[in-house]
Scaffold this motif. Sequence first.
Motif, PDB file in Angstrom:
ATOM      1  N   UNK A  26       1.322   1.984  20.497  1.00 41.12           N
ATOM      2  CA  UNK A  26       0.466   1.772  19.251  1.00 41.12           C
ATOM      3  C   UNK A  26       0.828   0.494  18.292  1.00 41.12           C
ATOM      4  N   UNK A  27       0.000  -0.125  18.073  1.00 43.08           N
ATOM      5  CA  UNK A  27      -0.030  -1.285  17.141  1.00 43.08           C
ATOM      6  C   UNK A  27       0.227  -1.010  15.680  1.00 43.08           C
ATOM      7  N   UNK A  28       0.541  -1.850  14.874  1.00 47.31           N
ATOM      8  CA  UNK A  28       0.687  -1.569  13.574  1.00 47.31           C
ATOM      9  C   UNK A  28      -0.903  -1.423  13.059  1.00 47.31           C
ATOM     10  N   UNK A  29      -1.348  -0.384  12.142  1.00 48.67           N
ATOM     11  CA  UNK A  29      -2.710  -0.322  12.048  1.00 48.67           C
ATOM     12  C   UNK A  29      -3.112  -1.417  10.970  1.00 48.67           C
ATOM     13  N   UNK A  30      -4.538  -1.478  11.011  1.00 49.04           N
ATOM     14  CA  UNK A  30      -5.047  -2.750   9.946  1.00 49.04           C
ATOM     15  C   UNK A  30      -4.772  -2.436   8.547  1.00 49.04           C
ATOM     16  N   UNK A  31      -4.792  -1.174   8.342  1.00 50.23           N
ATOM     17  CA  UNK A  31      -4.629  -0.911   7.049  1.00 50.23           C
ATOM     18  C   UNK A  31      -3.074  -1.248   6.489  1.00 50.23           C
ATOM     19  N   UNK A  32      -2.133  -0.937   7.397  1.00 54.32           N
ATOM     20  CA  UNK A  32      -0.657  -1.294   7.135  1.00 54.32           C
ATOM     21  C   UNK A  32      -0.670  -2.841   6.982  1.00 54.32           C
ATOM     22  N   UNK A  33      -1.514  -3.697   7.657  1.00 55.45           N
ATOM     23  CA  UNK A  33      -1.379  -5.258   7.817  1.00 55.45           C
ATOM     24  C   UNK A  33      -1.938  -5.575   6.369  1.00 55.45           C
ATOM     25  N   UNK A  34      -3.190  -4.951   5.810  1.00 59.67           N
ATOM     26  CA  UNK A  34      -3.872  -5.356   4.808  1.00 59.67           C
ATOM     27  C   UNK A  34      -2.776  -5.080   3.484  1.00 59.67           C
ATOM     28  N   UNK A  35      -2.149  -3.886   3.690  1.00 58.11           N
ATOM     29  CA  UNK A  35      -1.052  -3.586   2.560  1.00 58.11           C
ATOM     30  C   UNK A  35      -0.013  -4.654   2.564  1.00 58.11           C
ATOM     31  N   UNK A  36       0.491  -5.220   3.721  1.00 62.88           N
ATOM     32  CA  UNK A  36       1.435  -6.052   3.788  1.00 62.88           C
ATOM     33  C   UNK A  36       1.121  -7.393   3.270  1.00 62.88           C
ATOM     34  N   UNK A  37      -0.285  -7.951   3.017  1.00 65.99           N
ATOM     35  CA  UNK A  37      -0.667  -9.033   2.242  1.00 65.99           C
ATOM     36  C   UNK A  37      -0.450  -9.017   0.890  1.00 65.99           C
ATOM     37  N   UNK A  38      -0.821  -7.784   0.313  1.00 65.84           N
ATOM     38  CA  UNK A  38      -0.437  -7.477  -1.138  1.00 65.84           C
ATOM     39  C   UNK A  38       1.043  -7.520  -1.230  1.00 65.84           C
ATOM     40  N   UNK A  39       1.767  -6.730  -0.422  1.00 64.62           N
ATOM     41  CA  UNK A  39       3.124  -6.759  -0.758  1.00 64.62           C
ATOM     42  C   UNK A  39       3.892  -8.291  -0.654  1.00 64.62           C
ATOM     43  N   UNK A  40       3.265  -9.181   0.115  1.00 63.26           N
ATOM     44  CA  UNK A  40       3.848 -10.386   0.308  1.00 63.26           C
ATOM     45  C   UNK A  40       3.340 -11.333  -0.969  1.00 63.26           C
ATOM     46  N   UNK A  41       2.541 -10.827  -1.639  1.00 67.01           N
ATOM     47  CA  UNK A  41       2.174 -11.617  -3.033  1.00 67.01           C
ATOM     48  C   UNK A  41       3.005 -10.789  -4.223  1.00 67.01           C
ATOM     49  N   UNK A  42       3.891  -9.893  -4.026  1.00 73.07           N
ATOM     50  CA  UNK A  42       4.552  -9.365  -4.872  1.00 73.07           C
ATOM     51  C   UNK A  42       4.140  -8.395  -5.934  1.00 73.07           C
ATOM     52  N   UNK A  43       2.599  -7.778  -5.127  1.00 71.66           N
ATOM     53  CA  UNK A  43       2.033  -6.645  -6.159  1.00 71.66           C
ATOM     54  C   UNK A  43       2.468  -5.316  -5.694  1.00 71.66           C
ATOM     55  N   UNK A  44       2.541  -4.667  -6.837  1.00 69.41           N
ATOM     56  CA  UNK A  44       2.813  -3.194  -6.606  1.00 69.41           C
ATOM     57  C   UNK A  44       1.852  -2.566  -5.899  1.00 69.41           C
ATOM     58  N   UNK A  45       2.202  -1.274  -5.102  1.00 73.62           N
ATOM     59  CA  UNK A  45       1.149  -0.645  -4.062  1.00 73.62           C
ATOM     60  C   UNK A  45       1.659   0.807  -4.086  1.00 73.62           C
ATOM     61  N   UNK A  46       0.740   1.896  -4.281  1.00 71.38           N
ATOM     62  CA  UNK A  46       0.834   3.220  -3.963  1.00 71.38           C
ATOM     63  C   UNK A  46      -0.537   3.750  -3.685  1.00 71.38           C
ATOM     64  N   UNK A  47      -0.396   4.504  -2.440  1.00 68.87           N
ATOM     65  CA  UNK A  47      -1.655   5.263  -1.958  1.00 68.87           C
ATOM     66  C   UNK A  47      -2.416   6.260  -2.748  1.00 68.87           C
ATOM     67  N   UNK A  48      -3.513   5.586  -3.546  1.00 68.20           N
ATOM     68  CA  UNK A  48      -4.117   6.681  -4.351  1.00 68.20           C
ATOM     69  C   UNK A  48      -5.356   6.794  -4.227  1.00 68.20           C
ATOM     70  N   UNK A  49      -6.047   6.110  -3.261  1.00 70.64           N
ATOM     71  CA  UNK A  49      -7.479   6.311  -2.945  1.00 70.64           C
ATOM     72  C   UNK A  49      -7.743   7.513  -2.259  1.00 70.64           C
ATOM     73  N   UNK A  50      -8.646   8.334  -2.688  1.00 71.78           N
ATOM     74  CA  UNK A  50      -8.841   9.806  -2.299  1.00 71.78           C
ATOM     75  C   UNK A  50     -10.081   9.760  -1.651  1.00 71.78           C
ATOM     76  N   UNK A  51     -10.872   8.787  -1.369  1.00 72.93           N
ATOM     77  CA  UNK A  51     -12.385   8.745  -1.060  1.00 72.93           C
ATOM     78  C   UNK A  51     -13.441   8.744  -1.904  1.00 72.93           C
TER      79      UNK A  51
END
Length: 350
Positions: free
Chosen positions: A138-163
């Motif tokens: 399995x490759x890294x999921x696209x959502x994980x790759x999207x999270x990495x972009x914001x991490x590299x910009x120095x932004x805080x992140x926490x999974x809070x979206x519930x749908x």
Amino acid sequence: MAKNTDRPRSILISRFSALGDVAMTIPVVYSVCAANPGCDFYYLTRPLPASLMLEAPPNLHVLPVDTALYKGVGGMRRLANELCRRYRIEAFADLHNVLRTRLLGLFMRLRGVRVVHLRKGRRGRNRLTRPRHKVMMPLVSMRARYREVFFRLGLAYQDTFRGFWADQEPDPALYAAATEPKKPGETWIAIAPFAKHRGKIYPPELMEQVVRQLAARPGYRLFLLGAGRDEANTLGRWALGADNITNMAALRLGLKAEMALMSRCQAVISMDSANMHLASLVGARVVSIWGATHPFCGFLGWHQRKKDVVSLDMVCRPCSVFGNKPCRRADFHCMYGISPARILAALDKA
């Protein structure tokens, strides 16, 4: 992640296409907006995907753009200048990484904007889809790759979206033109049988059997999803003579209405397509059918279960990431080899 005092305050996000890919960014984008309330986020996309941004966070500003108005190098330079002047952009999160967005990023950099492009993992994709000596990991999921972009910009992140509609059911008026409100004891199933490429489409003659068998079950109501005249005509033939099948493609109620309807369904049967991701955003269970593509490529719907994936184990699968390459066997056995009974069995699993 600890807060970074040097983090940007005005962030441009871009993902122009396709509809399903934009849908995949939503859980990540909404979560990063919630984790950085002091920042403004500007999501640049095409008009149709822009309509997916329901219940947007207050600091997310959706910018629908007609890319035909910004063609070529000159167009991207003009777009970058307009965005920087109007929104004082400090950082650019490129969630697409194609020629258009790389050009946009170049002109952003020339204006002093910090730019981070999506890392697609092309080497891993090639190993997974090559004809011989595949590396079936399995490759890294696209959502994980999207999270990495914001991490590299120095932004805080926490999974809070519930749908969408996580706290309250959508207003039945949204889909009133398709059906009355759901009755106690009814089973609603949405079926999305189409995809952009043939390698991702379950054979229509077999899917029609699935539709017929489900429609014959007492208390079942089916909603057939598609777009365009050809798909509407096909679904219309399947629905002919059945009062518990609704051809949603003919009604053309729009994405919001169809998503509201899917949120009330017990399950959605879908290809590896945009509808899998739209159904995921409203918390619907998706029985997904995979042919030329594979969940290992990182595109399984948000919060979807692996046991709801229907596919055949074949040495040639996956043959492509997007299902857009000719079948090397020339028979699409990866789809034709899946029986309607197997799809129904997957649907009936708890």
